[in-house]
Enzyme design. Sequence first.
Site, mmCIF file in Angstrom:
data_model
loop_
_atom_site.group_PDB
_atom_site.id
_atom_site.type_symbol
_atom_site.label_atom_id
_atom_site.label_comp_id
_atom_site.label_asym_id
_atom_site.label_seq_id
_atom_site.Cartn_x
_atom_site.Cartn_y
_atom_site.Cartn_z
ATOM 1 N N GLY A 10 -6.037 -4.934 -5.818
ATOM 2 C CA GLY A 10 -5.779 -3.997 -6.910
ATOM 3 C C GLY A 10 -6.936 -3.050 -7.178
ATOM 4 O O GLY A 10 -7.865 -2.940 -6.389
ATOM 5 N N HIS B 180 -6.683 2.190 -0.111
ATOM 6 C CA HIS B 180 -5.473 1.352 -0.160
ATOM 7 C C HIS B 180 -4.239 2.203 0.105
ATOM 8 O O HIS B 180 -3.331 1.780 0.833
ATOM 9 C CB HIS B 180 -5.325 0.702 -1.539
ATOM 10 C CG HIS B 180 -6.462 -0.171 -1.965
ATOM 11 N ND1 HIS B 180 -7.395 0.216 -2.905
ATOM 12 C CD2 HIS B 180 -6.826 -1.427 -1.584
ATOM 13 C CE1 HIS B 180 -8.269 -0.759 -3.096
ATOM 14 N NE2 HIS B 180 -7.958 -1.762 -2.299
ATOM 15 N N ASP C 156 -13.275 -3.282 5.884
ATOM 16 C CA ASP C 156 -13.647 -4.702 5.924
ATOM 17 C C ASP C 156 -13.484 -5.173 7.375
ATOM 18 O O ASP C 156 -12.544 -5.920 7.699
ATOM 19 C CB ASP C 156 -12.759 -5.495 4.973
ATOM 20 C CG ASP C 156 -12.917 -5.036 3.537
ATOM 21 O OD1 ASP C 156 -13.753 -5.601 2.832
ATOM 22 O OD2 ASP C 156 -12.218 -4.087 3.143
#
Length: 279
Positions: free
Chosen positions: A31, A37, A150
């Site tokens: 979130g 995202h 990541d």
Amino acid sequence: MITATTVDEVRSFVKKQKSEGKTVGLVPTMGFLHEGHASLVKKSVEMCDVTVVSVFVNPTQFAPNEDFDAYPRDFKRDCALLESCGADLVFHPEASEMYAEDFTTGVTMDVLSKTLCGKTRPIHFNGVCTVVSKLFNIVTPDKAFFGQKDAQQLAIIKRMVRDLNFDIEIVGCPIVREEDGLAKSSRNTYLNADERKAALCLSQSVAIGKKMAEEGVSDTETILAAMRAHIEKEPLAKIDYVEAVDGVTMQPTEKVKDGVLFAMAVYIGKTRLIDNFIV
Ligand code: AMP
């Protein structure tokens, strides 16, 4: 867009979609969403008939001294962004929905999780593997989307999918950056104005390393020394690590070749930021 808070709701939604022959994409997130995202969600919308996004700050991947409580949350804003990207369902469970009080099973990974971020965050990737496995079992997606931001997580998820025979294609997506180069991150919100400026040393160091690799410098240590030296010039920065590893095994490597991952974690004040590039 449907909001689901229980495993059963997600399962019945996915079951219906699959009975209609639709393919399902999953984008796991914690979130406080940003354009990084959004790029994953858009990729899933492009590649799959139906896109499920999870918004869950997973307690098992945070050590007691880390920022689980402080981690930024704004579910209403997240929903608006997801809706604009074309997501079909957002799964936003309580921790108690994901972990029964007597929960005692987990997925662990050796070797790949011991280097880079795993050195400073020894329980982190076991928490990630466990929650991602659970999401894979709940959503049963055809494809799942993860960011190169990541990089170690992406390599670990790919290995877990291979090792445990999940029938899921893992799609890696490029790092989305701010205009000045800083990799977008939910944790950037922790930075004050001075720290925000100082944080540029990460992406600048990435640019320095990338250029040297492109120019043909053949040993990783020469490149790493230049990258570290740049960060060390910044008084607000404290290096956790700046290392070069094989992009698949996550083990240190001395020679620059295709697939080598140069990765870093750097504290800017109290905020730990990461960045990387792949040769
Ligand atoms: P997080 O919410 O931080 O757990 O991230 C959820 C997913 O978004 C992970 O697969 C991240 O790698 C990905 N992600 C986060 N930031 C970025 C970014 N700047 N660019 C691309 N992907 C990102």
